[in-house]
Design an enzyme around this catalytic site. Structure first.
Site, mmCIF file in Angstrom:
data_model
loop_
_atom_site.group_PDB
_atom_site.id
_atom_site.type_symbol
_atom_site.label_atom_id
_atom_site.label_comp_id
_atom_site.label_asym_id
_atom_site.label_seq_id
_atom_site.Cartn_x
_atom_site.Cartn_y
_atom_site.Cartn_z
ATOM 1 N N GLY A 135 37.824 34.607 11.469
ATOM 2 C CA GLY A 135 36.012 34.462 11.168
ATOM 3 C C GLY A 135 35.538 34.665 12.500
ATOM 4 O O GLY A 135 35.059 35.832 12.711
ATOM 5 N N TYR A 235 32.324 46.480 19.808
ATOM 6 C CA TYR A 235 31.362 46.204 20.622
ATOM 7 C C TYR A 235 29.769 46.276 20.176
ATOM 8 O O TYR A 235 28.785 45.522 20.424
ATOM 9 C CB TYR A 235 31.269 47.226 21.842
ATOM 10 C CG TYR A 235 32.706 47.422 22.667
ATOM 11 C CD1 TYR A 235 32.954 46.560 23.436
ATOM 12 C CD2 TYR A 235 33.577 48.044 22.105
ATOM 13 C CE1 TYR A 235 34.096 46.339 24.189
ATOM 14 C CE2 TYR A 235 34.703 47.768 22.787
ATOM 15 C CZ TYR A 235 34.858 47.050 23.855
ATOM 16 O OH TYR A 235 36.010 47.118 24.343
ATOM 17 N N GLU A 244 21.809 38.133 15.655
ATOM 18 C CA GLU A 244 22.167 37.336 14.560
ATOM 19 C C GLU A 244 21.886 35.973 14.899
ATOM 20 O O GLU A 244 21.531 35.061 13.966
ATOM 21 C CB GLU A 244 23.336 37.537 14.049
ATOM 22 C CG GLU A 244 24.074 36.767 12.960
ATOM 23 C CD GLU A 244 25.523 37.294 12.638
ATOM 24 O OE1 GLU A 244 26.345 36.247 12.213
ATOM 25 O OE2 GLU A 244 25.715 38.605 12.830
ATOM 26 N N GLN A 338 18.539 10.161 5.780
ATOM 27 C CA GLN A 338 19.037 8.605 5.659
ATOM 28 C C GLN A 338 17.534 7.782 5.684
ATOM 29 O O GLN A 338 17.634 6.923 4.866
ATOM 30 C CB GLN A 338 19.493 8.231 7.177
ATOM 31 C CG GLN A 338 19.700 6.673 7.451
ATOM 32 C CD GLN A 338 20.900 6.278 6.736
ATOM 33 O OE1 GLN A 338 22.001 7.096 6.141
ATOM 34 N NE2 GLN A 338 21.467 4.988 6.785
ATOM 35 N N HIS A 340 15.118 8.744 4.077
ATOM 36 C CA HIS A 340 14.694 8.787 2.647
ATOM 37 C C HIS A 340 15.441 8.041 1.641
ATOM 38 O O HIS A 340 14.861 7.783 0.505
ATOM 39 C CB HIS A 340 14.881 10.271 2.254
ATOM 40 C CG HIS A 340 13.681 11.080 2.379
ATOM 41 N ND1 HIS A 340 13.587 11.544 3.840
ATOM 42 C CD2 HIS A 340 12.711 11.732 1.733
ATOM 43 C CE1 HIS A 340 12.508 12.442 3.634
ATOM 44 N NE2 HIS A 340 12.090 12.748 2.608
ATOM 45 N N GLY A 365 28.520 32.545 11.423
ATOM 46 C CA GLY A 365 27.774 33.225 12.736
ATOM 47 C C GLY A 365 28.137 32.838 14.065
ATOM 48 O O GLY A 365 27.841 33.228 15.075
#
Length: 379
Positions: A135, A235, A244, A338, A340, A365
């Protein structure tokens, strides 16, 4: 909660207003249905392309605006005022995570073939880097591309690919040599023999965004499809992480802003213990501190984008930004949920959706822990 800053210009405000109107008309009233279908309708994306929103940083001759990283951040942040993160990420993968590979590394012929359609929203893009066993560790990818005469042959599997089901054009990373960083990027069109969507993945959040496993089984493409220099793909990926991660920071800050706005409105009218929840000191003070943290993160985010326009290497700064905002958005949204109460746990409320959608921003990401190691190794 004012957003004014030293970075504001009339042009930026105009862009924010344009995107705000688009979201209010084209997204918020309809996107609950997209959550059910698992994708953003193509006609909505084409309308964004026709409005000039998919090519802000790209060359004018292809329909772009030749703008800088600051303008692009304004776009990402304005887009992130939507409460539907699946819509936001569908767009940002196309504009900030996939198509920049073509912009930065594509040769004149490749750009001539694809860039106008990418900017117009006629071709939607995805980027294939993440794998089941690799990942955040880009150097750990195992997919291979081997030269065979005038072709390259790609084999391997990609995982968690946003826009993976519905994209038309994919920029794919594969090993082309024995070294860990001997990676090259390739252009692969949907429909190329041997290239298939293994499965659409069901997620906790980002429901109006499609995410897929991609399979490359002896995918033969012309040598022309090599994107940039052979062996330089690692690279290229690292370079684009700056764009990103600023975009993901903008998503996080946008979620924080929306959650705080929703919650201030809610606790002012929600009656409990003889008055509105806003009368409870702990509620007011927690919200105030979270807003302070959000404004500080936003200022740092704009500073990072400004440094990009000045040509600085800001890997450490952007890694800090990604780690900071990924954690902050989870703190803010969970606290707002919380406040709410039971309503915050009901599907189809905006705060519950923000809570689900925010979780991945500390993972995707570049996970927080990986980002902090990128920070530490640069001291």
């Amino acid at each position: 909660m004012s957003n004014a800053s030293i970075y504001d210009t009339p042009e930026y405000e105009s862009l924010r207003d344009q995107i705000g109107r688009f979201i209010a008309k084209e997204v918020e009233p309809h996107a609950a249905a997209w959550e059910e279908t698992g994708c953003v309708p193509r006609d909505v994306l084409k309308r964004m392309g026709a409005a000039g929103l998919f090519g802000l940083m790209y060359e004018e001759k292809y329909g772009g605006a030749d703008s800088d990283a600051m303008t692009n951040l304004v776009f990402a942040e304005a887009l992130s005022q939507s409460t539907f993160a699946g819509f936001i990420i569908t767009v940002l993968v196309h504009t900030d995570m996939a198509s920049p590979h073509l912009h930065h590394a594509g040769n004149a012929a490749q750009k001539e073939k694809y860039m106008k359609k990418v900017i117009a929203g006629e071709l939607i893009t995805a980027v294939g880097i993440t794998e089941p066993g690799a990942g955040s560790d880009v150097a750990g990818i195992r997919s291979t591309a081997k030269r065979d005469g005038d072709d390259w042959v790609i084999n391997g599997t990609k995982m968690f690919i946003t826009n993976g089901v519905h994209a038309d054009l994919y920029f794919v990373a594969a090993k082309t040599g024995p070294g860990k960083r001997d990676i090259s990027m390739f252009i692969v069109e949907k429909g190329t023999p041997g290239f298939t969507v293994g499965r659409a993945l069901k997620k906790t959040g980002w429901l109006s965004s499609d995410t897929a496993e991609l399979i490359f089984d002896n995918v033969r493409i012309p040598a022309w499809n090599l994107l940039g220099e052979e062996g330089k793909g690692f690279y290229s990926v690292m370079k684009n992480f700056q764009t990103e991660r600023i975009a993901l920071g903008a998503m996080a800050v946008g979620h924080c802003q929306q959650a705080l706005k929703l919650t201030v409105d809610y606790v002012r009218q929600r009656q409990a213990f003889g008055g509105p929840l806003w009368d409870q000191q702990v509620i007011r003070q927690r919200i105030s501190m979270l807003d302070a943290k959000t404004r500080a993160a936003r200022a740092f985010m704009y500073h990072c984008a400004w440094r990009v326009t000045q040509g600085h290497d800001i890997v450490q700064d952007v890694s800090m930004l990604k780690a900071l905002t990924g954690e902050l958005v989870n703190e803010v949204v969970q606290t707002c949920q919380q406040f709410h109460g039971g309503m915050g746990f009901i599907r189809e409320t905006a705060i519950e959706r923000l809570w689900r959608d925010a979780r991945v921003l500390a993972i995707g990401g570049g996970a927080t822990e990986v980002m902090l190691e990128e920070v530490a190794k640069r001291y």
